[in-house]
Write an enzyme that holds these catalytic residues in place. Sequence first.
Site, mmCIF file in Angstrom:
data_model
loop_
_atom_site.group_PDB
_atom_site.id
_atom_site.type_symbol
_atom_site.label_atom_id
_atom_site.label_comp_id
_atom_site.label_asym_id
_atom_site.label_seq_id
_atom_site.Cartn_x
_atom_site.Cartn_y
_atom_site.Cartn_z
ATOM 1 C CD GLN A 132 -2.434 0.730 2.521
ATOM 2 O OE1 GLN A 132 -3.719 0.544 2.457
ATOM 3 N NE2 GLN A 132 -2.201 1.765 3.655
ATOM 4 C CE1 TYR A 134 -3.760 3.983 -0.374
ATOM 5 C CE2 TYR A 134 -4.976 4.032 2.009
ATOM 6 C CZ TYR A 134 -4.674 3.914 0.683
ATOM 7 O OH TYR A 134 -6.350 3.264 0.216
ATOM 8 C CB SER A 135 2.256 6.880 4.954
ATOM 9 O OG SER A 135 1.857 6.391 6.070
ATOM 10 C CD GLU A 250 -4.215 -0.372 6.448
ATOM 11 O OE1 GLU A 250 -3.863 -0.434 6.454
ATOM 12 O OE2 GLU A 250 -4.624 0.607 6.321
#
Length: 405
Positions: A132, A134-135, A250
């Site tokens: 993933q 994202y951050s 999640e």
Amino acid sequence: MDLEYSAEYDAFRNELRQFLDEHKHLSPGAVARPPANREEKEDGPNPAQRWQQLLIEHGYAARTIPKEYGGCGEEPDPLKAHIIAEEFAKARVRPGHSGDNRLVPTVLELGTEEQKRWLVPPSIRGEMTWCQGYSEPGSGSDLASLSTRAEVDGDDFVINGQKIWTSGAQHADMMFCLVRTEPDAPKHQGISYLVFSMDTPGIEVRPLVTMTGEATFNEVFFTDARVPKNQIIGKRGEGWFVANNTLKHEREGLGDPHQAENRFREIEELMSNENVDGEPIMNNPAHRDRLLQLQGRMLAMKYNGMRVLTSQRKHEEPGLPRWIIKLQGCELNHQMAAMAIDALGELGTLYHRSDHIRAGGMWQQRFMMDLGLIIGGGTAQIQKNMIGERALGLPKEPKVEAKSA
């Protein structure tokens, strides 16, 4: 409250128990370590993939995934899903999955037909693994401020930027990633959700060794990485909506009450079997009192799960009970690991390379990993804000404007 199961569900549970008795030796284990990188993957199905295929064939994994995408095609039944999770946890057997439990539901809900046929079948079989994106270094809790950009060039998006805390990126096949495609739009409206191969030229992965001693997370750098425009999930600029769909799955996965109950049983066994000065640890009143407090919290979490289950059976939105799952589950798991370490006394300080280590250092690894999960998937502080504002309807904290110099 009626907690009795009908004859249909009792028969389903008995059938599942018989399957586990006959086949659980084929499970690769509750914690199967991934290869160090994609190049080390085995040719042909590995034990985890063979186990997954067996579960799909018997209807215990990918149950509600339509048959045309490789699943069982069963109608959603929250009670059967609950029984499967409960019995796998009791048997301490690695459960099945629906591919990536974040990506697959998102593609099924929001992807095109072409994307569903491309991504879902290999994902639920474990042949296509995911990470993933994202951050970012400057966009953790305020995810919508992300700056990794994707500019259109012909039939491609060209990605430049950086992600961080990317779990499993060093061995994942694919990434689902948030990028900024409309830099002039408000920050929540200029984001798009892309999927692409980790072998794409221009992607560099740098593992980050955590306090567990392992490279659990990674930095990922993008330098002119080209991704076809048809590999966007949802519409351009609507990635924030898609991302929240993914995060919903999640967060629920990070607070499984069945796994918490299973972990509590493991602590009971540890305290009953380990001795200090010839006495079982369980006989220590201070430790026993602390264990009872954890049991109360574990049971509260279990019954909260039943409230969610009841809402699902009635096709209702669970509301607050669903919002607290991640917060409650991650904090409880960390506290249970701490209980096990403290109960072991000086043996609890051991982690690697000792003849006296217990359970291969499992409790120490969990203690450190679970602390990270309190932060991952949305910090506990962010979770509390969301619960207060969205579930309880409390006013947002007032923002104080910075004074000009």
